[in-house]
Design an enzyme around this catalytic site. Structure first.
Site, PDB file in Angstrom:
ATOM      1  N   SER A  48       0.867  -1.191   0.000  1.00 32.13           N
ATOM      2  CA  SER A  48       0.000   0.000   0.000  1.00 32.13           C
ATOM      3  C   SER A  48       0.897   1.232   0.000  1.00 32.13           C
ATOM      4  CB  SER A  48      -0.868   0.008   1.257  1.00 32.13           C
ATOM      5  OG  SER A  48      -1.448   1.285   1.442  1.00 32.13           O
ATOM      6  N   TYR A  64      -1.962  -1.210  10.606  1.00 29.50           N
ATOM      7  CA  TYR A  64      -2.108  -1.513   9.176  1.00 29.50           C
ATOM      8  C   TYR A  64      -0.869  -1.039   8.395  1.00 29.50           C
ATOM      9  CZ  TYR A  64      -4.042  -1.512   4.432  1.00 29.50           C
ATOM     10  OH  TYR A  64      -4.255  -1.737   3.084  1.00 29.50           O
TER      11      TYR A  64
HETATM   12  N1  LIG Z   1      -8.789  -0.695  -0.952  1.00 25.22           N
HETATM   13  C1  LIG Z   1      -7.736   0.091  -0.785  1.00 25.22           C
HETATM   14  O1  LIG Z   1      -7.842   1.327  -0.732  1.00 25.22           O
HETATM   15  C2  LIG Z   1      -6.358  -0.521  -0.676  1.00 25.22           C
HETATM   16  C3  LIG Z   1      -5.248   0.332  -0.796  1.00 25.22           C
HETATM   17  C4  LIG Z   1      -3.971  -0.193  -0.702  1.00 25.22           C
HETATM   18  C5  LIG Z   1      -3.805  -1.549  -0.507  1.00 25.22           C
HETATM   19  N2  LIG Z   1      -4.891  -2.360  -0.385  1.00 25.22           N
HETATM   20  C6  LIG Z   1      -4.654  -3.794  -0.182  1.00 25.22           C
HETATM   21  O2  LIG Z   1      -5.214  -4.498  -1.270  1.00 25.22           O
HETATM   22  C7  LIG Z   1      -5.503  -5.829  -0.873  1.00 25.22           C
HETATM   23  C8  LIG Z   1      -6.903  -6.192  -1.312  1.00 25.22           C
HETATM   24  O3  LIG Z   1      -7.831  -5.452  -0.545  1.00 25.22           O
HETATM   25  P1  LIG Z   1      -9.197  -4.883  -1.129  1.00 25.22           P
HETATM   26  O4  LIG Z   1      -9.091  -3.419  -1.096  1.00 25.22           O
HETATM   27  O5  LIG Z   1      -9.555  -5.560  -2.409  1.00 25.22           O
HETATM   28  O6  LIG Z   1     -10.164  -5.290   0.072  1.00 25.22           O
HETATM   29  P2  LIG Z   1     -11.462  -6.182   0.165  1.00 25.22           P
HETATM   30  O7  LIG Z   1     -12.426  -5.817  -0.914  1.00 25.22           O
HETATM   31  O8  LIG Z   1     -11.908  -6.071   1.589  1.00 25.22           O
HETATM   32  O9  LIG Z   1     -10.918  -7.640  -0.109  1.00 25.22           O
HETATM   33  C9  LIG Z   1     -10.149  -8.329   0.833  1.00 25.22           C
HETATM   34  C10 LIG Z   1     -10.087  -9.781   0.430  1.00 25.22           C
HETATM   35  O10 LIG Z   1      -9.319 -10.477   1.423  1.00 25.22           O
HETATM   36  C11 LIG Z   1     -10.087 -11.587   1.884  1.00 25.22           C
HETATM   37  N3  LIG Z   1      -9.766 -11.850   3.281  1.00 25.22           N
HETATM   38  C12 LIG Z   1      -9.917 -11.019   4.350  1.00 25.22           C
HETATM   39  N4  LIG Z   1      -9.579 -11.670   5.478  1.00 25.22           N
HETATM   40  C13 LIG Z   1      -9.208 -12.920   5.109  1.00 25.22           C
HETATM   41  C14 LIG Z   1      -8.791 -14.075   5.830  1.00 25.22           C
HETATM   42  N5  LIG Z   1      -8.715 -14.081   7.180  1.00 25.22           N
HETATM   43  N6  LIG Z   1      -8.489 -15.209   5.144  1.00 25.22           N
HETATM   44  C15 LIG Z   1      -8.618 -15.232   3.787  1.00 25.22           C
HETATM   45  N7  LIG Z   1      -9.003 -14.171   3.057  1.00 25.22           N
HETATM   46  C16 LIG Z   1      -9.316 -13.047   3.718  1.00 25.22           C
HETATM   47  C17 LIG Z   1     -11.551 -11.178   1.701  1.00 25.22           C
HETATM   48  O11 LIG Z   1     -12.431 -12.280   1.529  1.00 25.22           O
HETATM   49  P3  LIG Z   1     -13.200 -12.975   2.765  1.00 25.22           P
HETATM   50  O12 LIG Z   1     -13.730 -11.862   3.611  1.00 25.22           O
HETATM   51  O13 LIG Z   1     -14.245 -13.826   2.129  1.00 25.22           O
HETATM   52  O14 LIG Z   1     -12.174 -13.795   3.450  1.00 25.22           O
HETATM   53  C18 LIG Z   1     -11.470 -10.411   0.383  1.00 25.22           C
HETATM   54  O15 LIG Z   1     -11.532 -11.321  -0.692  1.00 25.22           O
HETATM   55  C19 LIG Z   1      -5.296  -5.878   0.643  1.00 25.22           C
HETATM   56  O16 LIG Z   1      -4.038  -6.434   0.913  1.00 25.22           O
HETATM   57  C20 LIG Z   1      -5.306  -4.401   1.032  1.00 25.22           C
HETATM   58  O17 LIG Z   1      -4.582  -4.180   2.220  1.00 25.22           O
HETATM   59  C21 LIG Z   1      -6.159  -1.882  -0.471  1.00 25.22           C
END
Ligand SMILES: NC(=O)c1ccc[n+]([C@@H]2O[C@H](COP(=O)([O-])OP(=O)(O)OC[C@H]3O[C@@H](n4cnc5c(N)ncnc54)[C@H](OP(=O)(O)O)[C@@H]3O)[C@@H](O)[C@H]2O)c1
Length: 270
Positions: free
Chosen positions: A139, A152
């Site tokens: 991130s 985080y």
């Molecule tokens: N959105 C942003 O602004 C942003 C910015 C920078 C980086 N990121 C990073 O991008 C990545 C993807 O996040 P996203 O934004 O797409 O968020 P998201 O929509 O909340 O997706 C998170 C994914 O991780 C899975 N997950 C969560 N806890 C888990 C667990 N205990 N075991 C297995 N799977 C798990 C969730 O599925 P289940 O709940 O079904 O398990 C979901 O598929 C993350 O690493 C996040 O930190 C996001």
């Protein structure tokens, strides 16, 4: 089943992970899609299968050792893994002492420990074949401490440092390690934690598809670190040039819960 080598995407139930799964299936990879929610995984997989692509799903909790072991076992049973996308992640935000320790530990297990273990167990096969790659999703917050997003940001600092170090160690092995640093992206990540502070109001949001396009382009071109988006690149660059005590203060102003930001005393302690 395809005889091509596999891609594994963690956190594939929604957000960026679902977008990675779609994009990699479109590229012709058979994909193993991992997350906790079997139902959401099935929705993503069924939609992709309509185009004739091959997707398998595995419901596993990456916050548990058993869940991580199940992914490793499945990966080894599939055969050659060409690409591991360590995308699963969760965030907490707000004052450290107001966070649930259980949820913060869960975030450390998923964001750090699962990413480490999957990499450690899957990379040796790639090195042996002299081919493959890891895409780790860090991130923009990985570049500095972020008060009120303390845990985080610390997990993402690990992802960035780990990916950079490993990419150097594996240079010449045929295995690429790419660390992607998105900024705010419209996904379900903030459903529980909320979008933090003024930063969430003023910084631009990307779509998951934009992040995935940038990530795969970085993978194709052999980049080590890819910050997604011009504004985020400028932020990461200016972080590197700013003294840490100023940066901490600035980040606190940007990421404090709105009420707390107004009442910040504004001290800049070295
Ligand atoms: N959105 C942003 O602004 C942003 C910015 C920078 C980086 N990121 C990073 O991008 C990545 C993807 O996040 P996203 O934004 O797409 O968020 P998201 O929509 O909340 O997706 C998170 C994914 O991780 C899975 N997950 C969560 N806890 C888990 C667990 N205990 N075991 C297995 N799977 C798990 C969730 O599925 P289940 O709940 O079904 O398990 C979901 O598929 C993350 O690493 C996040 O930190 C996001």
């Amino acid at each position: 089943m395809s005889s091509r080598t596999w891609a594994i995407v963690t956190g594939a139930a929604g957000g960026m992970g679902a977008a990675f799964t779609r994009a990699l299936a479109k590229r012709g990879y058979p994909v193993l899609a991992v997350a906790r929610s079997a139902e959401s995984l099935a929705t993503v997989a069924n939609e992709i299968r309509k185009s004739g692509a091959f997707v398998e799903t595995l419901a596993a909790d990456l916050a548990s050792a058993a869940g991580v072991a199940a992914v490793v076992e499945k990966a080894h049973s599939l055969g050659d893994i060409e690409l591991l996308v360590n995308n699963a992640g969760l965030s907490t935000s707000g004052h450290f002492l107001e966070q649930s320790p259980d949820r913060e530990i869960q975030s450390i297990r998923v964001n750090v420990e699962a990413l480490y273990t999957l990499t450690r167990r899957i990379v040796p096969g790639m090195v042996e074949r002299k081919h493959g790659g890891i895409l780790n999703i860090a991130s923009i917050v990985a570049f500095q401490a972020v008060p009120y997003w303390t845990t985080y940001a610390a997990t993402k600092a690990f992802v960035l440092a780990f990916g950079e170090g490993l990419s150097y160690e594996l240079r010449g092995s045929g295995v690429r390690v790419v660390t992607v640093c998105p900024g705010f992206t419209r996904t379900g990540l903030y459903a529980d934690s909320g979008v933090p502070g003024l930063a969430g109001r003023f910084l631009p949001f990307a779509t998951p598809e934009e992040v995935v396009r940038a990530a795969l382009a970085a993978y194709d071109s052999g980049r080590v670190v890819r910050v997604v988006g011009l504004a985020n690149r400028a932020l990461a660059f200016s972080s590197a040039l700013t003294p840490r005590f100023i940066l901490r203060w600035l980040m606190a102003r940007m990421f404090a819960p709105i009420a707390a930001a107004r009442s910040q005393p504004g001290s800049m302690r070295r």
